[in-house]
Write a protein that holds these residues in place. Structure first.
Motif, mmCIF file in Angstrom:
data_model
loop_
_atom_site.group_PDB
_atom_site.id
_atom_site.type_symbol
_atom_site.label_atom_id
_atom_site.label_comp_id
_atom_site.label_asym_id
_atom_site.label_seq_id
_atom_site.Cartn_x
_atom_site.Cartn_y
_atom_site.Cartn_z
ATOM 1 N N ASP A 88 -24.505 3.732 38.788
ATOM 2 C CA ASP A 88 -23.530 4.083 38.350
ATOM 3 C C ASP A 88 -22.043 3.928 38.653
ATOM 4 O OD1 ASP A 88 -25.324 5.491 36.675
ATOM 5 O OD2 ASP A 88 -25.679 7.338 38.132
ATOM 6 N N LYS A 89 -22.016 3.114 39.754
ATOM 7 C CA LYS A 89 -20.697 2.907 40.477
ATOM 8 C C LYS A 89 -20.172 1.355 39.694
ATOM 9 C CE LYS A 89 -18.667 1.551 44.747
ATOM 10 N NZ LYS A 89 -18.844 1.528 46.273
ATOM 11 N N ASN A 90 -18.896 1.747 39.203
ATOM 12 C CA ASN A 90 -18.072 0.601 38.583
ATOM 13 C C ASN A 90 -17.037 0.197 39.601
ATOM 14 O OD1 ASN A 90 -19.600 0.963 36.455
ATOM 15 N ND2 ASN A 90 -18.166 2.386 35.501
ATOM 16 N N THR A 91 -16.952 -1.027 39.903
ATOM 17 C CA THR A 91 -15.784 -1.718 40.436
ATOM 18 C C THR A 91 -14.805 -2.657 39.766
ATOM 19 O OG1 THR A 91 -17.084 -1.722 42.558
ATOM 20 C CG2 THR A 91 -14.929 -2.948 42.680
ATOM 21 N N VAL A 92 -13.629 -1.993 39.543
ATOM 22 C CA VAL A 92 -12.725 -2.978 38.500
ATOM 23 C C VAL A 92 -11.750 -3.468 39.342
ATOM 24 C CG1 VAL A 92 -11.379 -2.324 36.352
ATOM 25 C CG2 VAL A 92 -13.290 -0.947 36.627
ATOM 26 N N ALA A 93 -11.509 -4.843 38.863
ATOM 27 C CA ALA A 93 -10.235 -5.303 39.351
ATOM 28 C C ALA A 93 -9.016 -4.628 39.006
ATOM 29 C CB ALA A 93 -10.020 -6.879 38.656
ATOM 30 N N GLU A 94 -8.116 -4.701 40.112
ATOM 31 C CA GLU A 94 -6.967 -4.103 39.896
ATOM 32 C C GLU A 94 -5.979 -4.332 38.803
ATOM 33 O OE1 GLU A 94 -2.882 -3.344 42.692
ATOM 34 O OE2 GLU A 94 -4.303 -4.774 43.344
ATOM 35 N N LYS A 95 -6.130 -5.615 38.243
ATOM 36 C CA LYS A 95 -5.283 -5.965 36.976
ATOM 37 C C LYS A 95 -5.770 -5.084 35.802
ATOM 38 C CE LYS A 95 -3.893 -9.839 34.303
ATOM 39 N NZ LYS A 95 -4.396 -11.255 34.115
ATOM 40 N N TYR A 96 -7.063 -4.516 35.843
ATOM 41 C CA TYR A 96 -7.856 -4.158 34.844
ATOM 42 C C TYR A 96 -8.066 -2.684 34.983
ATOM 43 C CZ TYR A 96 -8.739 -8.916 33.143
ATOM 44 O OH TYR A 96 -8.471 -10.214 32.923
ATOM 45 N N ALA A 97 -7.590 -2.195 36.200
ATOM 46 C CA ALA A 97 -7.778 -0.635 36.712
ATOM 47 C C ALA A 97 -7.539 0.267 35.446
ATOM 48 C CB ALA A 97 -7.317 -0.483 37.825
ATOM 49 N N ASP A 98 -6.367 0.346 34.999
ATOM 50 C CA ASP A 98 -6.073 1.397 34.176
ATOM 51 C C ASP A 98 -6.399 1.135 32.707
ATOM 52 O OD1 ASP A 98 -5.130 2.388 36.281
ATOM 53 O OD2 ASP A 98 -3.081 1.492 36.173
ATOM 54 N N ARG A 99 -7.065 0.155 32.160
ATOM 55 C CA ARG A 99 -7.244 -0.310 30.971
ATOM 56 C C ARG A 99 -8.535 -0.798 30.573
ATOM 57 N NH1 ARG A 99 -5.414 -5.665 29.619
ATOM 58 N NH2 ARG A 99 -5.044 -6.722 31.798
ATOM 59 N N LEU A 100 -9.484 -0.545 31.419
ATOM 60 C CA LEU A 100 -10.922 -0.859 31.167
ATOM 61 C C LEU A 100 -11.826 0.105 31.130
ATOM 62 C CD1 LEU A 100 -12.625 -3.882 32.540
ATOM 63 C CD2 LEU A 100 -13.807 -1.835 32.779
ATOM 64 N N GLN A 101 -12.671 0.561 30.084
ATOM 65 C CA GLN A 101 -13.676 1.763 30.171
ATOM 66 C C GLN A 101 -15.044 1.102 29.812
ATOM 67 O OE1 GLN A 101 -12.377 3.950 26.691
ATOM 68 N NE2 GLN A 101 -10.778 4.993 27.764
ATOM 69 N N VAL A 102 -16.141 1.765 30.455
ATOM 70 C CA VAL A 102 -17.435 0.987 30.311
ATOM 71 C C VAL A 102 -18.181 2.288 29.688
ATOM 72 C CG1 VAL A 102 -19.353 0.513 31.580
ATOM 73 C CG2 VAL A 102 -17.175 -0.191 32.546
ATOM 74 N N LYS A 103 -18.975 2.009 28.759
ATOM 75 C CA LYS A 103 -19.826 2.855 27.989
ATOM 76 C C LYS A 103 -21.045 1.997 27.817
ATOM 77 C CE LYS A 103 -16.093 4.009 24.804
ATOM 78 N NZ LYS A 103 -15.347 3.716 23.540
ATOM 79 N N GLY A 104 -22.311 3.198 27.807
ATOM 80 C CA GLY A 104 -23.607 2.904 27.765
ATOM 81 C C GLY A 104 -24.577 2.486 29.032
ATOM 82 N N ASP A 105 -25.605 2.126 28.775
ATOM 83 C CA ASP A 105 -26.468 1.800 30.250
ATOM 84 C C ASP A 105 -26.112 0.268 30.389
ATOM 85 O OD1 ASP A 105 -29.483 0.439 30.647
ATOM 86 O OD2 ASP A 105 -28.930 2.430 31.593
ATOM 87 N N ILE A 106 -26.284 0.303 31.825
ATOM 88 C CA ILE A 106 -26.211 -1.112 32.269
ATOM 89 C C ILE A 106 -26.957 -2.345 31.533
ATOM 90 C CG2 ILE A 106 -27.988 -0.955 33.992
ATOM 91 C CD1 ILE A 106 -26.140 -2.574 36.193
ATOM 92 N N THR A 107 -28.020 -2.258 31.236
ATOM 93 C CA THR A 107 -28.600 -3.302 30.530
ATOM 94 C C THR A 107 -28.216 -3.406 28.984
ATOM 95 O OG1 THR A 107 -30.360 -1.933 29.754
ATOM 96 C CG2 THR A 107 -30.559 -2.979 31.916
ATOM 97 N N SER A 108 -27.339 -2.467 28.393
ATOM 98 C CA SER A 108 -26.599 -2.429 27.135
ATOM 99 C C SER A 108 -25.536 -1.712 27.086
ATOM 100 C CB SER A 108 -27.833 -1.866 26.137
ATOM 101 O OG SER A 108 -27.147 -1.799 24.819
ATOM 102 N N MET A 109 -24.522 -2.310 27.347
ATOM 103 C CA MET A 109 -23.278 -1.639 27.634
ATOM 104 C C MET A 109 -21.981 -2.142 26.936
ATOM 105 S SD MET A 109 -22.419 -2.818 31.436
ATOM 106 C CE MET A 109 -21.077 -2.034 31.622
ATOM 107 N N GLU A 110 -21.107 -1.294 26.646
ATOM 108 C CA GLU A 110 -19.663 -1.762 25.795
ATOM 109 C C GLU A 110 -18.653 -1.882 27.128
ATOM 110 O OE1 GLU A 110 -16.956 -0.568 22.059
ATOM 111 O OE2 GLU A 110 -18.775 0.585 22.689
ATOM 112 N N VAL A 111 -17.901 -2.838 27.156
ATOM 113 C CA VAL A 111 -16.794 -2.890 27.983
ATOM 114 C C VAL A 111 -15.548 -3.070 27.133
ATOM 115 C CG1 VAL A 111 -15.642 -4.042 30.046
ATOM 116 C CG2 VAL A 111 -18.175 -4.003 29.725
ATOM 117 N N VAL A 112 -14.621 -2.062 27.231
ATOM 118 C CA VAL A 112 -13.336 -2.032 26.308
ATOM 119 C C VAL A 112 -12.214 -2.324 27.130
ATOM 120 C CG1 VAL A 112 -11.943 -0.748 24.715
ATOM 121 C CG2 VAL A 112 -14.332 -0.187 24.691
ATOM 122 N N ILE A 113 -11.489 -3.285 26.834
ATOM 123 C CA ILE A 113 -10.205 -3.787 27.472
ATOM 124 C C ILE A 113 -9.187 -3.298 26.495
ATOM 125 C CG2 ILE A 113 -8.833 -5.242 28.747
ATOM 126 C CD1 ILE A 113 -11.607 -6.864 29.449
#
Length: 215
Positions: A88-113
């Motif tokens: 359940d832990k997400n580590t996001v690069a600083e450049k994308y920290a304020d504009r990246l969202q993660v949805k779904g399970d780890i094996t089937s997930m949606e990453v929105v930038i």
């Protein structure tokens, strides 16, 4: 009155635009060559305007027992780690920290930038790994995309045109390689034959000298 079609232009010098187009063409060719064996779920080429959002769908095959972790990587060499997810832990690069969202399970997930900029242009890779019995192995995955971000002045080109251009470039490169081989192989054979004649001539001189000494 017929509406005028907006034409892509840039205030930058022509040489700079040529460099950008060449880099994009090379990136496109390398990306499609790398992902040609991927499944149909691969998103492929995605064209977006600045300020918009992109959705990257990452999926992997159902793993066996073990710990699964996922990375969203950017670059032809996968040198930029945009997202690292483990449990359940997400580590996001600083450049994308304020504009990246993660949805779904780890094996089937949606990453929105969101709030895309031209610097976000590049290939993105969904990379899955699993650890079990103190061993780490890669899992089959898909969802990698080649993202192209432009300002609102530009229109996305026809994808067919890009594919045809990439195919033509590959064919030209292959033709140049074949022409070079056809040119260099006879040269190598001639050089090899000359070296063989020199060796034979040297042996004959050596035999003549031995015969003269015996006489």
């Amino acid at each position: 009155m017929r509406a005028e079609r907006r034409i892509c232009y840039s205030p930058r010098p022509q040489t700079s635009m040529s460099t950008v187009c060449l880099s994009l063409l090379i990136s496109t060719l390398c990306f499609f060559c790398t992902t040609q064996a991927a499944s149909e779920d691969t998103n492929g080429l995605v064209w977006k305007h600045t300020g918009k959002s992109v959705s990257i769908l990452c999926r992997s095959r159902p793993p066996g027992p073990g710990l699964v972790f996922m990375s969203l990587l950017k670059g032809l060499r996968k040198e930029i780690n945009v997202l690292f997810k483990m449990g359940d832990k997400n580590t996001v690069a600083e450049k994308y920290a304020d504009r990246l969202q993660v949805k779904g399970d780890i094996t089937s997930m949606e990453v929105v930038i969101s709030n895309l900029t031209t610097e976000d242009t590049g290939p993105y890779w969904c990379d899955y790994k699993m650890t079990a019995n103190f061993e780490t192995k890669a899992l089959n995955s898909n969802g990698s995309v080649l993202l192209v971000v432009t300002d609102e002045q530009c229109e996305p080109p026809d994808r067919t045109v890009l594919l045809v251009t990439a195919a033509v470039s590959a064919a030209v490169l292959f033709g140049v390689l074949i022409a070079f081989l056809l040119w260099i192989i006879p040269k190598i054979k001639q050089w090899h034959n000359k070296m063989g004649l020199r060796h034979v001539a040297g042996s004959e001189v050596y035999e003549d000298m031995r015969a003269a000494r015996r006489a």
